[in-house]
Design an enzyme around this catalytic site. Structure first.
Site, short mmCIF file in Angstrom:
data_model
loop_
_atom_site.label_atom_id
_atom_site.label_comp_id
_atom_site.label_asym_id
_atom_site.label_seq_id
_atom_site.Cartn_x
_atom_site.Cartn_y
_atom_site.Cartn_z
CD GLU A 2 -2.95 -1.13 0.26
OE1 GLU A 2 -3.13 -0.06 -0.37
OE2 GLU A 2 -3.60 -2.16 0.03
CG ASP B 293 -17.59 -8.82 -6.07
OD1 ASP B 293 -18.68 -8.47 -5.56
OD2 ASP B 293 -16.50 -8.58 -5.53
#
Length: 319
Positions: free
Chosen positions: A226, A251
């Site tokens: 991240e 999805d």
């Protein structure tokens, strides 16, 4: 000697469940003659069910109309169908296993029990079969794990195998097929690196979608990177896990198509950079270079060659 019916009468659901091997192992310790036909029949049921699942996943259909309830009923139907197909003589796989694992010798040994004679040709068959049962368990688990993996051979295979499903999603979101495939290629390195479970099975997570508090499906916990203040930081994170690539695409379509954060990302057509920038602005990715990376893949020679190959084989003029 225990009746073979005692083994066969176990809950039929265990015939397509790997955990059923534990009970059969115990049975083999005391009576290998009855365990062999049962485990062979179980293996045939499991193998048949895997074939059915593979065939259904190859049927691209329209993933947007799938649901969790539909998947559950389909799984139940496939399990029952696999049991019915393996009932009686079945497909012949069980009989073949019995012969290969020494079932014909065990039958002869059973006849000798009536007279108390010991046939030197069948001596030690029980111990040998017990080990073979353990080997069969390991091989079956390995087969199931392999069936739950999907690693395309190259970029052309990645595009070819995803295109029928991805084109449906792209149309729904107002994007080009190239745009959707480029993002999936970035997130998975052309399908070669997806989050995997501890047993090696794939999560089929094509778009790096994390499992937040609202996600009630399966999860997989893996290391990730991240960006915090523009600096890369290694972390552990939970990602969504799906039964197939089609479920992942469906999805993804729900997320981009329904979440207000990504309203500006929809309808960009073949404007890959515009789409990717809207995703970043909506909070999809923390990597400040994410949009550029998606665009670079979309415009790469690898993507161009893969789409050209797809046009020739599938006859799709507009990609």
């Amino acid at each position: 000697m225990a009746d073979i019916g005692n083994v066969a009468a176990q809950s039929m659901s265990t015939w397509t469940d790997l955990s059923g091997f534990s009970a059969l192992r115990h049975q083999a310790e005391t009576d290998s003659n009855s365990a062999l036909p049962a485990v062979a029949k179980q293996f045939e049921s499991m193998f048949t069910e895997m074939l059915l699942k593979s065939m259904r996943e190859a049927n691209f259909g329209d993933p947007l109309f799938d649901s969790q309830a539909t998947d559950q009923w389909q799984d139940m139907y496939d399990q029952q169908l696999s049991l019915n197909l393996s009932h009686g003589k079945g497909l012949g796989i069980a009989d073949m296993l019995v012969r290969q694992l020494g079932g014909h010798n065990q039958a002869a040994q059973g006849a000798d029990h009536k007279t108390g004679a010991v046939d030197p040709h069948t001596a030690g068959v029980t111990d040998n079969w017990r080990q073979r049962l353990f080997d069969l368990e390991d091989a079956t688990r390995s087969t199931v794990r392999s069936a739950m993996k999907w690693v395309p051979q190259d970029a052309e295979a990645f595009v070819r195998e995803l295109a029928p499903q991805a084109s449906i999603v792209a149309k729904e979101l107002g994007l080009s097929l190239r745009t959707v495939l480029a993002q999936a290629a970035l997130e998975t390195q052309w399908g070669k690196h997806m989050p995997t479970h501890s047993d090696g099975s794939s999560s089929f997570n094509l778009f790096g979608i994390k499992a937040g508090g609202s996600w009630d499906g399966e999860r997989v916990n893996v290391p990730t990177v991240e960006y915090e203040g523009g600096i890369a930081v290694r972390k552990q994170a939970q990602f969504r896990s799906y039964k197939s690539a089609a479920a992942s695409l469906a999805d993804y379509a729900d997320l981009i198509g329904k979440d207000p954060r990504y309203a500006a990302a929809r309808g960009h057509g073949d404007d890959v950079m515009g789409y990717a920038r809207a995703l970043v602005e909506g909070g999809y990715a923390t990597d400040p270079t994410y949009a550029g990376k998606v665009s670079a893949i979309a415009n790469s020679s690898v993507m161009r060659q893969a789409l050209d190959a797809l046009k020739k084989t599938a006859g799709l003029p507009n990609l």
